[in-house]
Scaffold this motif. Structure first.
Motif, PDB file in Angstrom:
ATOM      1  N   THR A  21     -43.442   7.436   9.220  1.00 56.48           N
ATOM      2  CA  THR A  21     -42.493   7.188   8.140  1.00 56.48           C
ATOM      3  C   THR A  21     -43.163   6.629   6.894  1.00 56.48           C
ATOM      4  N   ASN A  22     -44.477   6.470   6.934  1.00 60.99           N
ATOM      5  CA  ASN A  22     -45.160   5.981   5.737  1.00 60.99           C
ATOM      6  C   ASN A  22     -45.371   7.135   4.767  1.00 60.99           C
ATOM      7  N   ARG A  23     -45.118   6.868   3.491  1.00 59.69           N
ATOM      8  CA  ARG A  23     -45.307   7.899   2.482  1.00 59.69           C
ATOM      9  C   ARG A  23     -46.162   7.333   1.368  1.00 59.69           C
ATOM     10  N   ASN A  24     -46.881   8.220   0.704  1.00 61.96           N
ATOM     11  CA  ASN A  24     -47.719   7.768  -0.407  1.00 61.96           C
ATOM     12  C   ASN A  24     -47.016   8.005  -1.719  1.00 61.96           C
ATOM     13  N   PHE A  25     -47.065   7.028  -2.588  1.00 64.78           N
ATOM     14  CA  PHE A  25     -46.498   7.165  -3.918  1.00 64.78           C
ATOM     15  C   PHE A  25     -47.551   6.795  -4.927  1.00 64.78           C
ATOM     16  N   ALA A  26     -47.644   7.600  -5.992  1.00 66.68           N
ATOM     17  CA  ALA A  26     -48.576   7.232  -7.051  1.00 66.68           C
ATOM     18  C   ALA A  26     -47.869   6.257  -7.966  1.00 66.68           C
ATOM     19  N   THR A  27     -48.521   5.238  -8.374  1.00 66.00           N
ATOM     20  CA  THR A  27     -47.951   4.311  -9.348  1.00 66.00           C
ATOM     21  C   THR A  27     -48.848   4.318 -10.560  1.00 66.00           C
ATOM     22  N   ALA A  28     -48.375   3.672 -11.633  1.00 66.17           N
ATOM     23  CA  ALA A  28     -49.178   3.622 -12.851  1.00 66.17           C
ATOM     24  C   ALA A  28     -50.512   2.953 -12.547  1.00 66.17           C
ATOM     25  N   ALA A  29     -50.516   2.043 -11.622  1.00 70.02           N
ATOM     26  CA  ALA A  29     -51.744   1.312 -11.333  1.00 70.02           C
ATOM     27  C   ALA A  29     -52.693   2.125 -10.456  1.00 70.02           C
ATOM     28  N   GLY A  30     -52.268   3.298 -10.029  1.00 66.50           N
ATOM     29  CA  GLY A  30     -53.112   4.120  -9.169  1.00 66.50           C
ATOM     30  C   GLY A  30     -52.339   4.482  -7.929  1.00 66.50           C
ATOM     31  N   ARG A  31     -53.020   5.208  -7.027  1.00 65.40           N
ATOM     32  CA  ARG A  31     -52.309   5.639  -5.841  1.00 65.40           C
ATOM     33  C   ARG A  31     -52.228   4.479  -4.862  1.00 65.40           C
ATOM     34  N   GLN A  32     -51.075   4.290  -4.299  1.00 63.15           N
ATOM     35  CA  GLN A  32     -50.970   3.161  -3.391  1.00 63.15           C
ATOM     36  C   GLN A  32     -49.923   3.467  -2.354  1.00 63.15           C
ATOM     37  N   THR A  33     -50.098   2.887  -1.178  1.00 63.40           N
ATOM     38  CA  THR A  33     -49.178   3.212  -0.086  1.00 63.40           C
ATOM     39  C   THR A  33     -48.070   2.187   0.002  1.00 63.40           C
ATOM     40  N   ILE A  34     -46.844   2.673   0.015  1.00 61.65           N
ATOM     41  CA  ILE A  34     -45.703   1.783   0.178  1.00 61.65           C
ATOM     42  C   ILE A  34     -45.013   2.253   1.452  1.00 61.65           C
ATOM     43  N   SER A  35     -44.685   1.336   2.307  1.00 58.52           N
ATOM     44  CA  SER A  35     -44.049   1.741   3.559  1.00 58.52           C
ATOM     45  C   SER A  35     -42.542   1.579   3.472  1.00 58.52           C
ATOM     46  N   PHE A  36     -41.830   2.524   4.022  1.00 56.00           N
ATOM     47  CA  PHE A  36     -40.378   2.459   4.035  1.00 56.00           C
ATOM     48  C   PHE A  36     -39.877   2.798   5.430  1.00 56.00           C
ATOM     49  N   ARG A  37     -38.776   2.179   5.811  1.00 60.83           N
ATOM     50  CA  ARG A  37     -38.161   2.573   7.073  1.00 60.83           C
ATOM     51  C   ARG A  37     -37.033   3.539   6.752  1.00 60.83           C
ATOM     52  N   TYR A  38     -37.141   4.739   7.256  1.00 56.36           N
ATOM     53  CA  TYR A  38     -36.100   5.726   7.001  1.00 56.36           C
ATOM     54  C   TYR A  38     -35.041   5.646   8.081  1.00 56.36           C
ATOM     55  N   ASN A  39     -33.816   5.803   7.681  1.00 63.18           N
ATOM     56  CA  ASN A  39     -32.750   5.961   8.656  1.00 63.18           C
ATOM     57  C   ASN A  39     -32.757   7.432   9.026  1.00 63.18           C
ATOM     58  N   LEU A  40     -33.207   7.764  10.220  1.00 60.93           N
ATOM     59  CA  LEU A  40     -33.436   9.163  10.559  1.00 60.93           C
ATOM     60  C   LEU A  40     -32.155   9.953  10.750  1.00 60.93           C
ATOM     61  N   LYS A  41     -31.001   9.262  10.717  1.00 63.95           N
ATOM     62  CA  LYS A  41     -29.738  10.000  10.825  1.00 63.95           C
ATOM     63  C   LYS A  41     -29.470  10.789   9.553  1.00 63.95           C
ATOM     64  N   PHE A  42     -30.094  10.356   8.442  1.00 63.38           N
ATOM     65  CA  PHE A  42     -29.864  11.046   7.172  1.00 63.38           C
ATOM     66  C   PHE A  42     -30.733  12.294   7.099  1.00 63.38           C
ATOM     67  N   PRO A  43     -30.204  13.363   6.503  1.00 58.77           N
ATOM     68  CA  PRO A  43     -31.039  14.563   6.338  1.00 58.77           C
ATOM     69  C   PRO A  43     -32.022  14.336   5.209  1.00 58.77           C
ATOM     70  N   PHE A  44     -32.994  13.453   5.431  1.00 54.65           N
ATOM     71  CA  PHE A  44     -33.880  13.033   4.354  1.00 54.65           C
ATOM     72  C   PHE A  44     -34.992  14.042   4.144  1.00 54.65           C
ATOM     73  N   LYS A  45     -34.925  14.701   3.005  1.00 57.21           N
ATOM     74  CA  LYS A  45     -35.974  15.669   2.675  1.00 57.21           C
ATOM     75  C   LYS A  45     -36.286  15.510   1.217  1.00 57.21           C
ATOM     76  N   CYS A  46     -37.164  14.625   0.920  1.00 63.94           N
ATOM     77  CA  CYS A  46     -37.459  14.400  -0.490  1.00 63.94           C
ATOM     78  C   CYS A  46     -38.926  14.625  -0.780  1.00 63.94           C
ATOM     79  N   SER A  47     -39.584  15.390   0.121  1.00 64.88           N
ATOM     80  CA  SER A  47     -41.010  15.546  -0.058  1.00 64.88           C
ATOM     81  C   SER A  47     -41.328  16.445  -1.237  1.00 64.88           C
ATOM     82  N   SER A  48     -40.414  17.390  -1.545  1.00 60.55           N
ATOM     83  CA  SER A  48     -40.656  18.260  -2.683  1.00 60.55           C
ATOM     84  C   SER A  48     -40.222  17.551  -3.947  1.00 60.55           C
ATOM     85  N   ARG A  49     -41.156  17.408  -4.875  1.00 58.76           N
ATOM     86  CA  ARG A  49     -40.835  16.646  -6.081  1.00 58.76           C
ATOM     87  C   ARG A  49     -40.537  17.541  -7.260  1.00 58.76           C
ATOM     88  N   GLN A  50     -40.714  18.853  -7.027  1.00 56.41           N
ATOM     89  CA  GLN A  50     -40.500  19.769  -8.139  1.00 56.41           C
ATOM     90  C   GLN A  50     -39.071  20.274  -8.103  1.00 56.41           C
TER      91      GLN A  50
END
Ligand code: NYM
Ligand code: MG
Length: 270
Positions: A24-53
């Motif tokens: 469930t860890n995802r990488n996000f780029a921030t202004a300060a550079g690439r950094q890893t932020i961890s989130f707990r996903y509620n897997l009951k949700f149809p979470f599909k946000c990997s495509s950013r375009q």
């Protein structure tokens, strides 16, 4: 695909790296550079946000579209005058273009913000931050359809103002960015650079909250941490015509690239 507000709420459940399964860890780029932020996903949700375009109507990401151009800067940096000059300039060249601003004080959320800024109401710092963000979310789908239909939008303040002003009050910057994730990413951010002292010399600070030198110094510091590849820093102390000339050159390039089908992206997801 689009990342809608219902899905965005999942970002508000931070978890420690140890509490979240590795998957469930995802990488996000921030202004300060690439950094890893961890989130707990509620897997009951149809979470599909990997495509950013954002896909265009016929699924061709190379479709011609309007450009999303944002002007940012301290109060009294000249954004509002330059927005209307840019609008006139692009209209004069025959482009489909509109000028917007945030906060949009015409909506009911915008009226709550306006009353807060005028010191007529008092709100918790987190609450007003989320209202500013909601004010952008309520315009997101219109913004997307305008851009897809070929209209260029010139926007006076956007998410960067949201994060810069709230974090200047001491709110955590990552927290401030969270509700902005998934809004449309600007193609170009024109930062009108002026020192807080010079801006104060221009006078005209109104009665509104935030329009004080000491606070604007903190906002300037926060803005510095937000700049990314979409930013162009413009010297706002130059004569108004010179500032305009620099803006128009950059804007024309940006409009041309978007016309050729530059993909539309979501903010702070990549
Ligand atoms: N402002 C603006 C915020 O604090 N957060 C935001 O998200 C936005 C868009 O509102 N001092 C602040 C910055 C300004 C004030 O904007 C009103 P303007 O452009 O001065 O009308
Ligand atoms: Mg102002």
């Amino acid at each position: 695909m689009n990342c809608r507000i219902g899905e965005i709420s999942l970002y508000h459940q931070p978890a420690t790296a140890s509490a979240a399964p590795a998957s469930t860890n995802r990488n996000f780029a921030t202004a300060a550079g690439r950094q890893t932020i961890s989130f707990r996903y509620n897997l009951k949700f149809p979470f599909k946000c990997s495509s950013r375009q954002i896909h265009m109507e016929n699924n061709h990401s190379s479709d011609s579209r309007g450009a999303l151009i944002v002007l940012e800067g301290l109060d009294r940096c000249g954004k509002t005058s330059q927005s209307s000059r840019l609008l006139q300039y692009l209209e004069g060249l025959g482009h489909a273009v509109e000028s917007w601003r945030f906060p949009d004080r015409t909506t009911s959320v915008g009226q709550m913000i306006s009353s807060y800024l005028a010191n007529k109401s008092h709100l918790d710092d987190h609450t007003i931050h989320l209202l500013f963000s909601a004010n952008r979310w309520e315009k997101r789908s219109l913004m997307e359809s305008k851009l897809k239909s070929g209209t260029t939008l010139i926007i006076d303040r956007y998410s960067y103002s949201g994060v810069a002003f709230s974090s200047a009050k001491g709110l955590d910057m990552k927290w401030c960015k969270s509700p902005e994730m998934g809004l449309l990413a600007p193609d170009l951010v024109l930062y009108l650079d002026i020192s807080p002292e010079k801006a104060a010399e221009r006078g005209g600070y109104g009665e509104e909250r935030y329009e004080q030198l000491e606070f604007q110094k903190k906002v300037a510091q926060s803005y510095k941490m937000l700049s990314d590849a979409s930013w162009k820093i413009i010297d706002a102390t130059l004569p108004i015509e010179d500032v305009e000339k620099q803006l128009t050159e950059t804007v024309l390039d940006c409009v041309a690239t978007c016309r050729k089908g530059k993909p539309l992206l979501e903010l702070w997801l990549s």
